[in-house]
Design a protein around this motif. Structure first.
Motif, PDB file in Angstrom:
ATOM      1  N   ASP A 231       6.697   5.437  -5.653  1.00 61.11           N
ATOM      2  CA  ASP A 231       6.244   6.033  -3.992  1.00 61.11           C
ATOM      3  C   ASP A 231       5.088   7.574  -3.955  1.00 61.11           C
ATOM      4  O   ASP A 231       4.230   7.602  -2.976  1.00 61.11           O
ATOM      5  CB  ASP A 231       6.634   6.483  -3.592  1.00 61.11           C
ATOM      6  N   LEU A 232       5.508   7.745  -4.978  1.00 60.81           N
ATOM      7  CA  LEU A 232       4.824   9.467  -5.631  1.00 60.81           C
ATOM      8  C   LEU A 232       3.755   9.109  -5.895  1.00 60.81           C
ATOM      9  O   LEU A 232       2.824   9.668  -5.107  1.00 60.81           O
ATOM     10  CB  LEU A 232       5.645  10.431  -7.158  1.00 60.81           C
ATOM     11  N   ILE A 233       3.586   8.221  -6.990  1.00 61.32           N
ATOM     12  CA  ILE A 233       2.194   7.823  -6.848  1.00 61.32           C
ATOM     13  C   ILE A 233       1.060   7.613  -5.453  1.00 61.32           C
ATOM     14  O   ILE A 233      -0.279   8.257  -5.815  1.00 61.32           O
ATOM     15  CB  ILE A 233       2.040   6.436  -8.099  1.00 61.32           C
ATOM     16  N   LEU A 234       1.356   6.078  -5.073  1.00 61.93           N
ATOM     17  CA  LEU A 234       0.586   6.291  -4.048  1.00 61.93           C
ATOM     18  C   LEU A 234       1.045   7.140  -3.327  1.00 61.93           C
ATOM     19  O   LEU A 234       0.171   7.081  -2.326  1.00 61.93           O
ATOM     20  CB  LEU A 234       1.495   4.836  -3.394  1.00 61.93           C
ATOM     21  N   ALA A 235       1.521   8.424  -3.398  1.00 62.87           N
ATOM     22  CA  ALA A 235       1.298   9.494  -1.976  1.00 62.87           C
ATOM     23  C   ALA A 235       0.308  10.135  -2.778  1.00 62.87           C
ATOM     24  O   ALA A 235       0.022  11.286  -1.939  1.00 62.87           O
ATOM     25  CB  ALA A 235       2.461  10.771  -1.965  1.00 62.87           C
ATOM     26  N   GLY A 236      -0.565  10.398  -4.383  1.00 66.48           N
ATOM     27  CA  GLY A 236      -0.933  10.912  -4.228  1.00 66.48           C
ATOM     28  C   GLY A 236      -1.236  11.672  -5.372  1.00 66.48           C
ATOM     29  O   GLY A 236      -1.773  12.798  -5.935  1.00 66.48           O
TER      30      GLY A 236
ATOM     31  N   ARG B  92       1.279  -0.760   0.263  1.00 74.23           N
ATOM     32  CA  ARG B  92      -0.438   0.099   0.126  1.00 74.23           C
ATOM     33  C   ARG B  92       0.874   1.535  -0.407  1.00 74.23           C
ATOM     34  O   ARG B  92       0.261   2.286  -0.331  1.00 74.23           O
ATOM     35  CB  ARG B  92      -0.864  -0.007   1.457  1.00 74.23           C
ATOM     36  N   HIS B  93       2.125   1.243   0.297  1.00 75.37           N
ATOM     37  CA  HIS B  93       2.756   2.463   0.136  1.00 75.37           C
ATOM     38  C   HIS B  93       4.725   2.155  -0.471  1.00 75.37           C
ATOM     39  O   HIS B  93       5.425   3.052  -0.031  1.00 75.37           O
ATOM     40  CB  HIS B  93       3.472   2.890   1.990  1.00 75.37           C
TER      41      HIS B  93
END
Length: 232
Positions: free
Chosen positions: A131-136, A74-75
């Motif tokens: 990481d950037l994608i999953l951070a929104g 998820r992260h």
């Protein structure tokens, strides 16, 4: 996507590379997307055991059997299996391995197995992008962040000898390119494709160059899948 095709496949008898060339050309086309935004994270995740097996299918067992394996959580990507030989196998998702129309396609699964040099350089960019994608972040924001990180040398240049295997007969490249042909990739920090003879008549080498990320990638098709069967 900023990658642009700078070579063309000219050997009609080598059908595998014709398909590969068509796939990369599709990645550069400006087509209206079917997936306008990111789907719920659950749609991008896989069963852990299945993801490990799919990641290993990128390369022959003699290579992938002792490789480190990363799986998507998820992260971000996390280590599922410790490696012994310096190779790292992963299953790329849409934001790192699909044509623009499939950038948010949650069905995309592209196995790859990178050698140690690529894992220390090229893979770091894909992990950062994830990481950037999953951070929104949006696609545009991610592109800008990666270019900035490369410019500041926060993301390193490609190491000499960086390459990866993409020989899986499994996986899904997206609605635009459902399956990548069996091939090898080689990564350089923006070099002249002509030094490889890429794209010249009779050459089996395809080249893609990204001026913003200072990255040149070469693709060479192979006639067998990772399990040894003939790739048609």
């Amino acid at each position: 996507m900023r990658k642009k095709k700078v070579g063309a496949i000219a050997i009609k008898s080598f059908a595998l590379l014709v398909v590969l060339g068509t796939a990369y050309l599709a990645m550069a086309q400006d087509t209206k997307t079917t997936y306008p935004s990111m789907a719920p994270i659950e749609q991008y995740l896989m069963d852990r055991t299945a993801e490990i097996a799919l990641a290993r299918s990128a390369a022959p067992e003699s290579i992938s059997g002792d490789a480190e394996v990363l799986v998507l959580g998820r992260h971000g990507f996390e280590t599922a299996v410790k490696g012994k030989n310096g190779f790292v196998c992963t299953v790329e998702r849409s934001w790192t391995s699909a044509p623009d129309p499939d950038f948010w396609n949650p069905k995309v699964r592209v196995p790859e197995c990178l050698n140690a040099a690529a894992a220390r350089s090229y893979l770091r960019r894909n992990l950062k992008r994830t990481d950037l994608i999953l951070a929104g972040r949006t696609k545009a924001q991610v592109d800008e962040a990666i270019v900035a990180a490369v410019g500041k040398k926060e993301l390193s240049a490609m190491e000499p000898g960086a390459m990866c295997y993409m020989m899986s007969k499994q996986g899904y490249g997206g609605d635009s390119v459902e399956h990548w042909p069996s091939h090898l990739m080689f990564f350089y920090s923006q070099t002249d494709p002509a030094t490889w003879g890429a794209g010249l008549p009779g050459s089996p080498i395809l080249a893609m160059s990204d001026d913003h990320e200072h990255l040149t990638m070469f693709a060479i098709g192979v006639q067998r899948w990772s399990d040894g069967t003939e790739a048609r």
